[in-house]
Design an enzyme around this catalytic site. Structure first.
Site, PDB file in Angstrom:
ATOM      1  N   GLU A  99       0.825  -1.187   0.039  1.00  0.00           N
ATOM      2  CA  GLU A  99       0.225   0.048   0.034  1.00  0.00           C
ATOM      3  C   GLU A  99       0.961   1.334  -0.054  1.00  0.00           C
ATOM      4  O   GLU A  99       0.494   2.385  -0.648  1.00  0.00           O
ATOM      5  CB  GLU A  99      -0.789  -0.047   1.407  1.00  0.00           C
ATOM      6  CG  GLU A  99      -1.559   1.287   1.742  1.00  0.00           C
ATOM      7  CD  GLU A  99      -1.982   1.085   3.074  1.00  0.00           C
ATOM      8  OE1 GLU A  99      -3.023   0.868   3.372  1.00  0.00           O
ATOM      9  OE2 GLU A  99      -0.977   1.670   4.085  1.00  0.00           O
ATOM     10  N   ASP A 155      -5.747  -2.611  -3.329  1.00  0.00           N
ATOM     11  CA  ASP A 155      -5.473  -1.359  -3.245  1.00  0.00           C
ATOM     12  C   ASP A 155      -4.118  -0.764  -3.695  1.00  0.00           C
ATOM     13  O   ASP A 155      -4.029   0.467  -4.183  1.00  0.00           O
ATOM     14  CB  ASP A 155      -5.944  -0.808  -1.949  1.00  0.00           C
ATOM     15  CG  ASP A 155      -5.158  -1.359  -0.856  1.00  0.00           C
ATOM     16  OD1 ASP A 155      -4.563  -2.321  -0.802  1.00  0.00           O
ATOM     17  OD2 ASP A 155      -4.987  -0.642   0.361  1.00  0.00           O
TER      18      ASP A 155
END
Length: 460
Positions: A99, A155
């Site tokens: 991330e 993500d």
């Protein structure tokens, strides 16, 4: 002809401006081949706002300073295999999660730091798993943290992929990579491993999830519209539509809040959290961008509802976590929730609230052992809420020639423009002027240099 006294005044203004700029400007190392340089001072295609700050130039200077501070805290070569990585903070022993690489690469491309971008991506490539996606957690010494850390987090990989697209648009073929090829390969890997076949449900990882468990805060519909156009794969539009379909089912009809995790039917996922907490808070940031860039109606509907929830609470009273019905579950007031609340305000029309929550975002910065997550989101949202997060895939930084000097945007260049620019500089408020036209020297700042150049233009 310019009289001697006028010329002296102009020279004096120019020298003062140069002196002040030399003091306050923080250097950003960028690529000479940068085709879309920072700052952008962009007007987003949709929405009432692009910049919530009273002064664009002050906002740009703040961003430069904050960027240097963020890099000092979170960019390191320690344990990075000869490259650079984004480290978290003391709470996790300065480890790295994928991330963070997604966020770091986005920030590097927006701030125009190609060398840093390339070094971060080289680190990513060291830790690509067998699916061509980044293993999600690596310790401070460069070791994948166990068997469960080999898998990828969606993500992260979607942010890495879109940053590669932006790098291609920004730097072309310069640098250490063919960004276009890298981006297409990465996007295809995401589609093949992180989109559930037949349903278009976005999986939370390459090795698990789908209709039984997904994460609304991973939904990035603006990215998927770019992916569809960039690769020619229209399936990405189906993914974007499915994200809104799931969010519609999961969101609370009164508060608009979405859960951290849910099934494709919007119901609680087994073993996963169902509150509006540290995952879900990112939903409106990613979703608001889809409205600012593409005008997606559902994006506005969803973000307006969440923004109204925060507005009713009052921006100083925002806390870190709520049940979907709106009951508070935390006493903390941190950068994570405040910054994402500011992002949600970008789709609304209450200018007073939008400016207040932006100012709160500037004010609230995390300290201590827990700084990585909130301050990183804050960094990106400060870009977004100041007109410095345009869609780099389709953005052009070319100024509108022929309008330079038309500060009040009335189609003429005259004494009224001098007055408007003088007022903007003295009050440090640029909300009532055309920034592109007022920025006479295209340096991203509205200051005495622009005032001097406008006077010269009129006198000639």
């Amino acid at each position: 002809m310019i009289k001697g006294s006028s010329l002296k005044r102009i020279k004096s203004l120019v020298m003062m401006a140069i002196f002040s700029v030399s003091i306050i400007t923080t250097a950003i190392v960028s690529s000479a081949a940068d085709q879309i340089p920072f700052p952008y001072n962009a007007t987003y295609p949709y929405g009432a706002y692009s910049c919530l700050a009273d002064s664009q130039s002050s906002a740009n200077n703040l961003l430069k300073s904050e960027w240097e501070q963020w890099k000092s805290a979170h960019i390191t070569s320690n344990g990075a295999r000869g490259y650079k990585r984004v480290q978290r903070d003391a709470s996790t022993n300065y480890d790295t999660v994928s991330e963070g690489l997604g966020y770091g690469m986005l920030l590097a491309v927006y701030f125009g730091e190609q060398q840093l971008f390339d070094d971060l991506y080289r680190y990513v490539k060291v830790f690509l798993n067998s699916n061509g996606l980044m293993s999600w957690r690596i310790d401070a010494n460069g070791n994948i943290m166990g068997q469960n850390a080999i898998g990828a987090a969606t993500d992260a990989d979607e942010d890495i992929a879109v940053s590669l697209v932006f790098a291609h648009k920004k730097w072309g073929t310069s640098g250490g990579f063919n960004y276009q090829t890298e981006a297409k390969n990465y996007i295809n890997n995401i589609y093949n491993k992180m989109v559930e076949p037949g349903t278009y449900v976005l999986k939370p990882g390459d090795m698990w999830g789908g209709s039984d468990v997904t994460n609304p805060s991973y939904f990035a519909p603006a990215w998927y519209r770019i992916f569809a156009d960039f690769t020619g794969n229209s399936g990405w539009i189906n993914v974007a539509n499915k994200c809104y379909e799931i969010a519609d089912k999961a969101r609370n009809s009164n508060t608009g809040l979405v859960p951290d995790w849910c099934t494709a039917n919007g119901t609680p996922a087994s073993g996963q959290g169902y509150d509006f907490y540290y995952d879900a808070i990112r939903y409106q940031w990613r979703t608001a961008i889809d409205y600012s860039w593409y005008g997606t109606a559902k994006a506005k509907t969803h973000c307006d509802a969440i923004s109204n929830f925060f507005k009713n609470i009052g921006y100083p009273n925002i806390k870190d976590g709520y049940t979907l019905s709106g009951s508070q579950i935390s006493a903390n007031h941190t950068a994570t929730f405040v910054s994402c609340a500011a992002a949600a305000a970008m789709t609304g029309t209450d200018a007073t609230y939008a400016k207040n929550i932006y100012n709160e975002c500037v004010k609230v910065k995390d300290t201590g052992n827990y700084t990585y997550f909130g301050n990183t989101l804050r960094m990106m949202i400060l870009l977004y809420t100041t007109g410095n997060f345009p869609n780099l895939y389709s953005y052009s930084s070319q100024p509108q020639q022929g309008l330079k000097g038309d500060v009040n945007n009335d189609g003429a260049i005259d004494a009224l423009d001098i007055a408007a620019l003088k007022k903007a500089i003295l009050t440090q408020s640029t909300s009532n002027i055309n920034l592109t036209n007022a920025d006479m020297n295209n340096d991203g700042n509205i200051d005495a240099i622009d005032f001097a150049q406008l006077k010269v233009k009129l006198l000639n």
